[in-house]
Motif scaffolding. Sequence first.
Motif, PDB file in Angstrom:
ATOM      1  N   LEU A 146    -131.034  20.402  22.915  1.00 12.37           N
ATOM      2  CA  LEU A 146    -132.490  20.842  23.773  1.00 12.37           C
ATOM      3  C   LEU A 146    -132.391  19.818  24.960  1.00 12.37           C
ATOM      4  CD1 LEU A 146    -134.565  22.910  23.657  1.00 12.37           C
ATOM      5  CD2 LEU A 146    -135.995  21.416  22.338  1.00 12.37           C
ATOM      6  N   GLY A 147    -132.220  18.555  24.741  1.00 10.62           N
ATOM      7  CA  GLY A 147    -132.252  17.503  25.798  1.00 10.62           C
ATOM      8  C   GLY A 147    -131.332  17.627  26.968  1.00 10.62           C
ATOM      9  N   VAL A 148    -129.936  18.048  26.433  1.00 15.87           N
ATOM     10  CA  VAL A 148    -128.966  18.491  27.486  1.00 15.87           C
ATOM     11  C   VAL A 148    -129.386  19.584  28.387  1.00 15.87           C
ATOM     12  CG1 VAL A 148    -126.526  19.305  27.805  1.00 15.87           C
ATOM     13  CG2 VAL A 148    -127.209  17.546  26.252  1.00 15.87           C
ATOM     14  N   MET A 176    -123.487  21.707  25.601  1.00 19.27           N
ATOM     15  CA  MET A 176    -123.891  22.610  26.473  1.00 19.27           C
ATOM     16  C   MET A 176    -123.451  23.786  26.076  1.00 19.27           C
ATOM     17  SD  MET A 176    -125.639  23.098  29.478  1.00 19.27           S
ATOM     18  CE  MET A 176    -125.497  21.667  30.414  1.00 19.27           C
ATOM     19  N   ALA A 177    -122.023  23.982  25.666  1.00 22.96           N
ATOM     20  CA  ALA A 177    -121.459  25.435  25.324  1.00 22.96           C
ATOM     21  C   ALA A 177    -121.852  25.623  24.092  1.00 22.96           C
ATOM     22  CB  ALA A 177    -119.795  24.790  25.266  1.00 22.96           C
ATOM     23  N   THR A 178    -122.348  24.919  23.283  1.00 22.11           N
ATOM     24  CA  THR A 178    -122.876  24.954  21.785  1.00 22.11           C
ATOM     25  C   THR A 178    -124.284  25.742  21.949  1.00 22.11           C
ATOM     26  OG1 THR A 178    -121.615  23.320  20.572  1.00 22.11           O
ATOM     27  CG2 THR A 178    -123.565  24.230  19.507  1.00 22.11           C
ATOM     28  N   ALA A 179    -124.956  25.140  22.852  1.00 21.60           N
ATOM     29  CA  ALA A 179    -126.367  25.700  23.143  1.00 21.60           C
ATOM     30  C   ALA A 179    -126.205  26.950  23.931  1.00 21.60           C
ATOM     31  CB  ALA A 179    -127.301  24.592  24.058  1.00 21.60           C
ATOM     32  N   ILE A 180    -125.405  27.038  24.793  1.00 15.20           N
ATOM     33  CA  ILE A 180    -125.208  28.620  25.279  1.00 15.20           C
ATOM     34  C   ILE A 180    -124.771  29.619  24.358  1.00 15.20           C
ATOM     35  CG2 ILE A 180    -123.889  29.867  26.827  1.00 15.20           C
ATOM     36  CD1 ILE A 180    -123.432  27.097  28.660  1.00 15.20           C
ATOM     37  N   ARG A 181    -123.824  29.243  23.511  1.00 17.28           N
ATOM     38  CA  ARG A 181    -123.554  30.135  22.221  1.00 17.28           C
ATOM     39  C   ARG A 181    -124.794  30.342  21.352  1.00 17.28           C
ATOM     40  NH1 ARG A 181    -122.311  29.173  17.377  1.00 17.28           N
ATOM     41  NH2 ARG A 181    -122.051  26.682  17.963  1.00 17.28           N
ATOM     42  N   LYS A 182    -125.399  29.313  21.017  1.00 17.58           N
ATOM     43  CA  LYS A 182    -126.584  29.662  20.270  1.00 17.58           C
ATOM     44  C   LYS A 182    -127.892  30.626  20.431  1.00 17.58           C
ATOM     45  CE  LYS A 182    -126.272  25.318  17.055  1.00 17.58           C
ATOM     46  NZ  LYS A 182    -127.135  23.987  16.944  1.00 17.58           N
ATOM     47  N   ALA A 185    -126.568  33.114  25.331  1.00 13.43           N
ATOM     48  CA  ALA A 185    -126.622  33.263  26.828  1.00 13.43           C
ATOM     49  C   ALA A 185    -125.083  33.545  27.486  1.00 13.43           C
ATOM     50  CB  ALA A 185    -127.175  32.025  27.361  1.00 13.43           C
ATOM     51  N   ARG A 186    -125.315  33.917  28.649  1.00 18.45           N
ATOM     52  CA  ARG A 186    -124.001  34.069  29.514  1.00 18.45           C
ATOM     53  C   ARG A 186    -123.615  32.862  29.917  1.00 18.45           C
ATOM     54  NH1 ARG A 186    -127.368  37.798  30.970  1.00 18.45           N
ATOM     55  NH2 ARG A 186    -127.836  36.936  33.111  1.00 18.45           N
ATOM     56  N   ASN A 187    -124.425  32.041  30.160  1.00 11.90           N
ATOM     57  CA  ASN A 187    -124.032  30.606  31.066  1.00 11.90           C
ATOM     58  C   ASN A 187    -125.266  29.649  30.842  1.00 11.90           C
ATOM     59  OD1 ASN A 187    -125.838  31.433  32.998  1.00 11.90           O
ATOM     60  ND2 ASN A 187    -124.375  32.557  34.033  1.00 11.90           N
ATOM     61  N   ARG A 188    -125.026  28.471  31.519  1.00 10.22           N
ATOM     62  CA  ARG A 188    -126.015  27.586  31.355  1.00 10.22           C
ATOM     63  C   ARG A 188    -127.360  27.935  31.915  1.00 10.22           C
ATOM     64  NH1 ARG A 188    -124.836  22.004  34.629  1.00 10.22           N
ATOM     65  NH2 ARG A 188    -122.603  22.530  33.871  1.00 10.22           N
ATOM     66  N   VAL A 189    -127.214  28.701  33.112  1.00 12.91           N
ATOM     67  CA  VAL A 189    -128.526  29.244  33.693  1.00 12.91           C
ATOM     68  C   VAL A 189    -129.325  29.975  32.922  1.00 12.91           C
ATOM     69  CG1 VAL A 189    -129.522  30.492  35.648  1.00 12.91           C
ATOM     70  CG2 VAL A 189    -127.562  28.909  36.064  1.00 12.91           C
TER      71      VAL A 189
END
Length: 201
Positions: A146-148, A176-182, A185-189
């Motif tokens: 969440l911080g990232v 970042m990659a783990t957060a996107i997957r969890k 999402a399609r990407n960081r945005v």
Amino acid sequence: MGEMVRTVVVHDENLLCSALVQLLRSDDTLDVSSLCPDADCPDHRAVAADVCVMDGEYLTGPDKGRVERLRIRFGGRLVVLTTAKRPGVLRRAFDGGALGLVDKNAPAQRLITAVHTVARGERFLDESLTVALLKGSEMPLTTRELGVLALASQGAPIAEIAARLHLSRGTVRNYMATAIRKVGARNRVDAIRIVQSAGWT
């Protein structure tokens, strides 16, 4: 007429604050005043209020202690207005000790009922918010992930995030990659949008 319930509305948008004050004053048993968030208020009625009504959006952002300060100031009798679309805000309000959770889409009388219920020291939870509250407890990201994302949402590049969190760039990319997957999402945005929409940041 029953005993008057001293009620303070905490809101940082004047128009909406005035509308809430007028709505609550339609009940003759409510003595209603308003207070600007984080401001020192000379109005002793507001400081000594029986119930505090506030917008859940006030609980978002980096300052995690807002609800705690209000809970201490007003004896824990908080009524928070939010929606089912903001499970993170709901969870933060609930965990912060708010007794009342009212859907912003509910009829006006629901808010008045919530104020009276909370004034008696009882919990009030809109049925429409129950499922969202449970979802809010299932926030999938770790504190670090969440911080990232939070720093990325401020426009910080990988190198800056790594420096601020004392991590390697590779570790930041992994978070970042783990957060996107969890969050699916399609990407960081997209991940940032999902997390912010849920009220987790």
